[in-house]
Enzyme design. Structure first.
Site, PDB file in Angstrom:
ATOM      1  N   ASP A 138      48.542  27.404  43.688  1.00 23.64           N
ATOM      2  CA  ASP A 138      48.892  25.957  44.081  1.00 23.64           C
ATOM      3  C   ASP A 138      49.316  25.000  42.949  1.00 23.64           C
ATOM      4  O   ASP A 138      49.679  25.482  41.775  1.00 23.64           O
ATOM      5  CB  ASP A 138      47.675  25.480  45.120  1.00 23.64           C
ATOM      6  CG  ASP A 138      46.435  24.924  44.148  1.00 23.64           C
ATOM      7  OD1 ASP A 138      46.669  25.032  42.670  1.00 23.64           O
ATOM      8  OD2 ASP A 138      45.374  24.194  44.601  1.00 23.64           O
ATOM      9  N   CYS A 158      43.683  28.228  41.037  1.00 21.33           N
ATOM     10  CA  CYS A 158      44.050  26.726  41.751  1.00 21.33           C
ATOM     11  C   CYS A 158      43.089  25.882  40.678  1.00 21.33           C
ATOM     12  O   CYS A 158      42.727  26.300  39.967  1.00 21.33           O
ATOM     13  CB  CYS A 158      43.411  26.584  43.345  1.00 21.33           C
ATOM     14  SG  CYS A 158      41.647  27.112  43.291  1.00 21.33           S
ATOM     15  N   THR A 204      39.889  24.922  40.794  1.00 18.45           N
ATOM     16  CA  THR A 204      38.650  25.441  40.382  1.00 18.45           C
ATOM     17  C   THR A 204      38.579  27.078  40.728  1.00 18.45           C
ATOM     18  O   THR A 204      37.611  27.795  39.964  1.00 18.45           O
ATOM     19  CB  THR A 204      37.565  24.878  41.537  1.00 18.45           C
ATOM     20  OG1 THR A 204      37.925  25.157  42.784  1.00 18.45           O
ATOM     21  CG2 THR A 204      37.325  23.537  41.400  1.00 18.45           C
ATOM     22  N   HIS A 229      31.291  46.255  37.940  1.00 17.80           N
ATOM     23  CA  HIS A 229      30.248  46.402  38.838  1.00 17.80           C
ATOM     24  C   HIS A 229      30.874  46.229  40.335  1.00 17.80           C
ATOM     25  O   HIS A 229      30.270  47.087  41.350  1.00 17.80           O
ATOM     26  CB  HIS A 229      29.139  45.387  38.739  1.00 17.80           C
ATOM     27  CG  HIS A 229      28.070  46.131  37.672  1.00 17.80           C
ATOM     28  ND1 HIS A 229      26.873  45.123  37.476  1.00 17.80           N
ATOM     29  CD2 HIS A 229      28.361  46.810  36.630  1.00 17.80           C
ATOM     30  CE1 HIS A 229      26.348  45.976  36.605  1.00 17.80           C
ATOM     31  NE2 HIS A 229      27.041  46.779  35.840  1.00 17.80           N
ATOM     32  N   HIS A 285      27.260  51.623  41.750  1.00 22.68           N
ATOM     33  CA  HIS A 285      27.994  50.527  42.306  1.00 22.68           C
ATOM     34  C   HIS A 285      28.999  51.032  43.420  1.00 22.68           C
ATOM     35  O   HIS A 285      29.324  50.162  44.296  1.00 22.68           O
ATOM     36  CB  HIS A 285      28.798  49.962  41.095  1.00 22.68           C
ATOM     37  CG  HIS A 285      28.015  49.744  39.885  1.00 22.68           C
ATOM     38  ND1 HIS A 285      26.922  48.581  39.905  1.00 22.68           N
ATOM     39  CD2 HIS A 285      27.918  50.306  38.815  1.00 22.68           C
ATOM     40  CE1 HIS A 285      26.340  48.687  38.806  1.00 22.68           C
ATOM     41  NE2 HIS A 285      26.928  49.485  37.938  1.00 22.68           N
TER      42      HIS A 285
HETATM   43  C1  RB5 Z   1      43.625  20.733  44.949  1.00 20.31           C
HETATM   44  O1  RB5 Z   1      43.438  19.518  44.450  1.00 20.31           O
HETATM   45  C2  RB5 Z   1      42.218  21.572  44.698  1.00 20.31           C
HETATM   46  O2  RB5 Z   1      41.494  21.350  45.931  1.00 20.31           O
HETATM   47  C3  RB5 Z   1      42.315  23.136  44.780  1.00 20.31           C
HETATM   48  O3  RB5 Z   1      43.487  23.274  43.452  1.00 20.31           O
HETATM   49  C4  RB5 Z   1      41.311  24.075  44.552  1.00 20.31           C
HETATM   50  O4  RB5 Z   1      40.592  23.494  43.363  1.00 20.31           O
HETATM   51  C5  RB5 Z   1      40.596  24.295  45.609  1.00 20.31           C
HETATM   52  O5  RB5 Z   1      39.517  25.305  45.504  1.00 20.31           O
END
Ligand code: RB5
Length: 154
Positions: free
Chosen positions: A8, A67, A69, A100, A135
């Site tokens: 993203d 993204c 996180t 695994h 596994h």
């Molecule tokens: C975007 O602001 C953020 O929510 C996205 O990049 C991601 O971290 C979502 O899990």
């Protein structure tokens, strides 16, 4: 290997950095966006949808999703049949995701790790083999859960 990659807006700079690294390897890179020069925010499930679909259908061998996180991408990608997406945050979880879990989609958080560290994880992830043995039976059980919850045989 054919590697599908997507991000993203939060992950696009790291995606470009990872692609720069991957272009030095023998892998084929399928970049599904978001484009580096795109403005504004986009919805991460749209990119997880394309990349995970490519892996699920066998058109790509592996996927990489980025993204902020890595969490949203991982949640969305794991909705696809045969996709085992793993969010990694250090060398150990990266190695284990392959050894695994036979993870076929790597999820990275651009806001939680720096660019060089992310590429280090990609290198480990691409070079670590699944260990098979005990596994395998666990992955078979995951596949059975998937079939049961998709309303298919079991
Ligand atoms: C975007 O602001 C953020 O929510 C996205 O990049 C991601 O971290 C979502 O899990």
């Amino acid at each position: 290997m054919k590697i599908a990659i997507g991000s993203d807006h939060a992950g696009k700079d790291l995606k470009a950095f990872v692609i720069d690294f991957l272009s030095l390897t023998n892998n084929t890179i399928l970049d599904y966006g978001v484009a580096s020069d795109s403005a504004g925010s986009v919805d991460y499930p749209d990119y997880a949808d394309i990349v995970a679909s490519e892996v699920s259908n066998g058109r790509a061998d592996r996927g990489i999703l980025i993204c902020g996180t890595g969490l949203g991408m991982c949640i969305a990608a794991n909705k696809f049949s045969s996709v085992r997406a793993a969010l990694v945050f250090d060398e150990f979880t990266t190695r284990m995701s392959r050894a695994h879990n036979d993870a076929n989609v790597l999820c990275l958080g651009s806001r939680t790790i720096n660019h060089q560290r992310a590429v280090d994880f990609v290198k480990i992830w691409l070079s670590t083999e699944f260990e098979e043995g005990r596994h395998r039976q666990r992955l078979t059980k995951i596949a059975a859960i998937e079939r049961r919850n998709c309303g298919l045989v079991e």
